[in-house]
Scaffold this active site. Structure first.
Site, PDB file in Angstrom:
ATOM      1  N   LEU A  60       0.910  -0.957  -0.391  1.00  0.00           N
ATOM      2  CA  LEU A  60       0.075  -0.177   0.034  1.00  0.00           C
ATOM      3  C   LEU A  60       0.304   1.343   0.098  1.00  0.00           C
ATOM      4  CD1 LEU A  60      -2.887  -0.887   1.958  1.00  0.00           C
ATOM      5  CD2 LEU A  60      -2.873  -0.858  -0.237  1.00  0.00           C
ATOM      6  N   ARG A  61       2.967   0.554  -0.112  1.00  0.00           N
ATOM      7  CA  ARG A  61       3.373   1.886   0.306  1.00  0.00           C
ATOM      8  C   ARG A  61       3.133   2.951   0.467  1.00  0.00           C
ATOM      9  NH1 ARG A  61       5.752  -0.793  -3.197  1.00  0.00           N
ATOM     10  NH2 ARG A  61       5.199  -1.503  -5.051  1.00  0.00           N
ATOM     11  N   ASN A  91       7.444  -3.103   2.855  1.00  0.00           N
ATOM     12  CA  ASN A  91       8.583  -1.972   2.499  1.00  0.00           C
ATOM     13  C   ASN A  91       8.248  -0.898   2.420  1.00  0.00           C
ATOM     14  OD1 ASN A  91       6.571  -3.624   0.311  1.00  0.00           O
ATOM     15  ND2 ASN A  91       8.388  -3.570  -0.786  1.00  0.00           N
ATOM     16  N   HIS A 176       9.507 -14.117   0.737  1.00  0.00           N
ATOM     17  CA  HIS A 176       9.903 -13.506  -0.059  1.00  0.00           C
ATOM     18  C   HIS A 176      11.566 -14.380  -0.715  1.00  0.00           C
ATOM     19  CE1 HIS A 176      10.949 -10.651  -3.479  1.00  0.00           C
ATOM     20  NE2 HIS A 176      12.554 -10.966  -3.524  1.00  0.00           N
ATOM     21  N   HIS A 229       4.513 -15.856  -3.452  1.00  0.00           N
ATOM     22  CA  HIS A 229       4.554 -16.060  -4.697  1.00  0.00           C
ATOM     23  C   HIS A 229       5.460 -16.897  -6.015  1.00  0.00           C
ATOM     24  CE1 HIS A 229       8.018 -13.147  -3.906  1.00  0.00           C
ATOM     25  NE2 HIS A 229       7.416 -12.232  -3.530  1.00  0.00           N
ATOM     26  N   ASP A 302       0.259  -9.661  -4.438  1.00  0.00           N
ATOM     27  CA  ASP A 302       1.184  -9.271  -4.742  1.00  0.00           C
ATOM     28  C   ASP A 302       1.244  -7.726  -4.950  1.00  0.00           C
ATOM     29  OD1 ASP A 302       3.928  -8.729  -4.258  1.00  0.00           O
ATOM     30  OD2 ASP A 302       4.922  -9.736  -5.207  1.00  0.00           O
TER      31      ASP A 302
END
Ligand code: DOR
Ligand code: ZN
Ligand code: ZN
Length: 421
Positions: A60-61, A91, A176, A229, A302
């Site tokens: 969602l930044r 992140n 990841h 992923h 993702d």
């Protein structure tokens, strides 16, 4: 409120039933419910009612990259995509590696008041891979899992410690999987298309080695682990074999890994630049088989929104990622259910009940007493992906112009209509 005349997806079957919502919860489900005086009725004739979809892996930044997305724009995209809950990766800038940032994200999500926003905390401070982040504090502030997403924790001892601490706090590590040295600056899958384009390739082993390591750690320490992923045929096989011998490993894949191959980068379309990279047809087919036989537990988008400035540049410099929240369900329904690979209830399970189980979240089931998190879709409706219509700020999709089936009609969170299509 009464939801009437619909087909409901309940567990592993579809049934014709009405559903009543009271005080934000599902109060009753029965073949025929009569509206009470002044009770609002949502006529869903011809539509299918699903347990609210849960996306366990989105970006969602916010804080820090609000030009790409905010919690508000991301939550709008989520409900438009049929999601009643999302789990967002750490992140951000600053990194969500402490209780202050985690708590900010959680509270901002509540303030926006659209879908449920569950923060995921970083594994190491600043995602630098050096020192464990303050896991207890993040758990207390509302983190539902831990992840270093965007990269792997390179140091295996640190990762083992992370898994031990995380498990003490009842949190899972979402991994990841990427061996940075082996990727060595690769931007696409190594194969025919990397040769054709001259773009630097990255081999499957770069992903598989970390999948194998996380499985080994999980098995040795007897701690559950989740793989993010999955994109390679060989990664699917590693997880299948681990599950067979009883390792407590779960895994997700994303719509782009079962709908596209690296052929999508032949025109240097940076919208198809994603990490891990799009692979080859045998990988795509293995991902579908993994979903079919249960090796891959769930589908996450993702969702990685980027600004045009990060994508409209030469391929090597472009950011990795696909804006996925608004296409995830339709792509999955079209590619997996209409093709006959999965039944509708099986698909819905991978997008609601399984992520809820894996992370211990409420929701994921249409049953009396559950929160009224509900997604209503018209499965027969065909539409064309048009990023200019996305509510997400990220218009970066390789699916522009693609025809898909399944449009979201209503998204209800705790019994309130948050999106109406
Ligand atoms: O494609 C990706 N985008 N993969 C990642 O691991 C990170 C993500 C992002 O944050 O943009
Ligand atoms: Zn990732
Ligand atoms: Zn991610």
């Amino acid at each position: 409120m009464l939801i009437s005349n619909a087909t409901l997806v309940c567990g592993n079957r579809e049934k014709r039933a009405d559903l009543r919502i009271e005080n934000g919860k599902i109060a009753s489900i029965a073949p025929r419910l009569v509206p009470r005086k002044n009770e609002p009725v949502l006529d869903c004739a011809g539509y299918t009612v699903l347990p609210g979809l849960i996306d366990m892996h989105v970006h969602l930044r916010e804080p820090g990259f609000e030009k790409k997305e905010t919690i508000e724009s991301g939550a709008r995209a989520a409900v438009a995509g049929g999601f009643t809950a999302v789990c967002c990766m750490p992140n951000t800038k600053p990194v969500a590696d402490n209780k202050v940032v985690v708590s900010y994200i959680k509270h901002r999500g509540e303030e926006v008041g659209l879908c449920k926003v569950y923060p995921i905390g970083a594994i190491t401070e600043g995602q630098k891979g050096e020192t464990l982040a303050s896991i207890g504090g993040m758990k207390a502030a509302g983190a539902v899992a831990l992840s270093e997403d965007g990269k792997s924790v390179e140091n295996s001892k640190l990762m083992a410690n992370a898994m031990l601490y995380a498990s003490d706090f009842g949190l899972k590590c979402l991994c990841h999987c990427e061996d940075r040295a082996l990727v060595d600056g690769g931007v696409v899958n190594e194969g025919y298309y990397s040769t054709l384009t001259g773009l630097k390739g990255s081999i499957r082993a770069a992903e598989d080695i970390l999948i194998a390591r996380e499985i080994c750690l999980s098995e040795s320490l007897n701690i559950p682990v989740h793989i993010c992923h999955v994109s390679t045929f060989s990664g699917v096989q590693l997880i299948r074999e681990a599950k067979k011998r009883g390792v407590n490993v779960t895994a997700e894949t994303c719509p782009h890994y079962f709908t596209l191959t690296d052929a999508a980068i032949s025109s240097f379309d940076t919208n198809a630049k994603v990490n891990p990279p799009l692979r080859e047809e045998k990988d795509r087919l293995a991902v579908i088989e993994g979903l079919r036989d249960g090796t891959l537990d769930c589908i996450a988008s993702d969702h990685a929104p980027h600004h045009e400035d990060d994508k409209n540049v030469e391929f090597d410099l472009a950011a990795f990622g696909i804006s996925g929240l608004e296409t995830s369900f339709a792509l999955s329904y079209t590619a997996l259910v209409r093709s006959g690979a999965l039944t509708l209830p099986a698909l819905v399970g991978k997008m609601s009940a399984r992520p809820a189980e894996i992370l211990g979240l409420a929701g994921g089931k249409l049953e009396v007493g559950a929160p009224a998190d509900i997604t209503v879709v018209d499965l027969a409706e065909k539409w064309t992906v048009d990023p200019s219509k996305f509510l997400s700020k990220g218009k970066n999709t390789p699916f522009r112009g693609m025809e898909v089936y399944g449009s979201v009609k209503y998204t209800l969170v705790d019994g309130e209509i948050k999106f109406c299509g």
